[in-house]
Scaffold this active site. Sequence first.
Site, short mmCIF file in Angstrom:
data_model
loop_
_atom_site.label_atom_id
_atom_site.label_comp_id
_atom_site.label_asym_id
_atom_site.label_seq_id
_atom_site.Cartn_x
_atom_site.Cartn_y
_atom_site.Cartn_z
N HIS A 170 8.04 89.33 85.77
CA HIS A 170 7.59 90.63 86.28
C HIS A 170 8.55 91.20 87.34
O HIS A 170 8.16 92.08 88.10
CB HIS A 170 6.16 90.53 86.83
CG HIS A 170 6.00 89.66 88.05
ND1 HIS A 170 4.87 88.93 88.31
CD2 HIS A 170 6.83 89.40 89.12
CE1 HIS A 170 4.99 88.27 89.45
NE2 HIS A 170 6.17 88.55 89.96
N HIS A 179 2.03 91.37 95.67
CA HIS A 179 3.10 90.94 96.56
C HIS A 179 3.05 91.63 97.92
O HIS A 179 4.02 91.62 98.66
CB HIS A 179 4.46 91.20 95.91
CG HIS A 179 4.68 90.48 94.62
ND1 HIS A 179 4.07 90.83 93.44
CD2 HIS A 179 5.45 89.40 94.32
CE1 HIS A 179 4.47 90.02 92.47
NE2 HIS A 179 5.30 89.14 92.97
N HIS A 197 11.69 79.84 90.92
CA HIS A 197 12.46 80.77 91.74
C HIS A 197 12.23 80.57 93.23
O HIS A 197 11.17 80.17 93.65
CB HIS A 197 12.29 82.24 91.35
CG HIS A 197 10.97 82.95 91.49
ND1 HIS A 197 9.79 82.52 90.96
CD2 HIS A 197 10.71 84.16 92.05
CE1 HIS A 197 8.86 83.44 91.18
NE2 HIS A 197 9.38 84.43 91.86
N GLU A 234 4.08 80.99 91.50
CA GLU A 234 3.67 82.02 90.52
C GLU A 234 3.36 81.43 89.15
O GLU A 234 2.77 82.11 88.30
CB GLU A 234 4.76 83.10 90.40
CG GLU A 234 4.81 84.04 91.59
CD GLU A 234 5.71 85.25 91.36
OE1 GLU A 234 5.79 86.08 92.27
OE2 GLU A 234 6.35 85.36 90.29
C1 DHB Z 1 11.98 88.64 92.27
C2 DHB Z 1 11.02 87.74 91.79
C3 DHB Z 1 9.66 87.99 91.97
O1 DHB Z 1 8.68 87.18 91.53
C4 DHB Z 1 9.25 89.12 92.61
O2 DHB Z 1 7.94 89.33 92.73
C5 DHB Z 1 10.20 90.02 93.12
C6 DHB Z 1 11.55 89.77 92.93
C7 DHB Z 1 13.43 88.41 92.03
O3 DHB Z 1 13.83 87.32 91.63
O4 DHB Z 1 14.20 89.35 92.19
FE FE Z 2 6.71 87.87 91.91
#
Ligand code: DHB
Ligand code: FE
Length: 279
Positions: free
Chosen positions: A12, A59, A193, A240
């Site tokens: 997302h 977020h 991430h 997440e």
């Molecule tokens: C990114 C990843 C995310 O889950 C998010 O909510 C916003 C940015 C990213 O990797 O850029």
């Molecule tokens: Fe995110």
Amino acid sequence: MAKIIGGVTTSHIPAIANAMANGLEETPYWKPFFDGYPPVRDWLNEQKPDVIILFYNDHGLEFFIDKKPTFAMGVADEYYNSDEGWGIPTIPPVTGESELSWHIANSLVEDGFDMTICQEMKVDHGLTVPLNLMWPGHNYGHVKVIPVCINCEQHPMPQPKRTLALGQAIGRAVESFDDDLKVVVFGTGGMSHQLDGERAGFINRAFDIECLDKLVSDPESLTKYSNYDLVELGGAQAVELNMLIAMRGALLGEVTELHRNYHAPISNTGSGLMLLENK
Ligand code: DHB
Ligand code: FE
């Protein structure tokens, strides 16, 4: 009776919306990511679901860190996005489905999930980017969407065993709804991430692929992880993954994997697109 016909996992990240707005889908950076989507779009256009139940994390647009519901859901007829500071153009509202939403809300509270129930709720990129990916050009107005938010920003956060159980409770709630509705469940976000700190950019491909495999064949096995395990194995924002786990819970029984495209990195994440058919 309402029936959950399938589930989708998808990234997302806001950069996707910018890539689409700027026509970058065929560029070398984005092509391996966007090439995964046509089979899922085709399946959705063939199946024509009436409702999407969409697990995402807010977020900070609607729920900032001063007030953070562990689990929240919308029961509105319409949801608006607003400026999150990512430079995403203003986009059309998302259509809601208040009758099934209220049925699910009542059923969840009966079932021990004390949801924060939102009659008004702004929705962020966690919800709108996946819808735009499936119906490009923001052509998702015909599909009714029920947003379900899981806290993944502010500790303490619900654990995988609880998010799987939430998904299962939603699956049972849908099955007990009388109207003939076709429902598809989305789990958005993940996978590995880390956006900041010493390990910024950390990706664990092997862990992501193991999670995708387990989501298909053995979702219960993912409940052995705590959120701290997810952080260690996949980075600070790998929590997440809970949205993907909740989606799988809602499918209740066995599933068939119809499509998968794993690609990493895309921005700072591992992107896991998967289409599951509910047996
Ligand atoms: C990114 C990843 C995310 O889950 C998010 O909510 C916003 C940015 C990213 O990797 O850029
Ligand atoms: Fe995110």
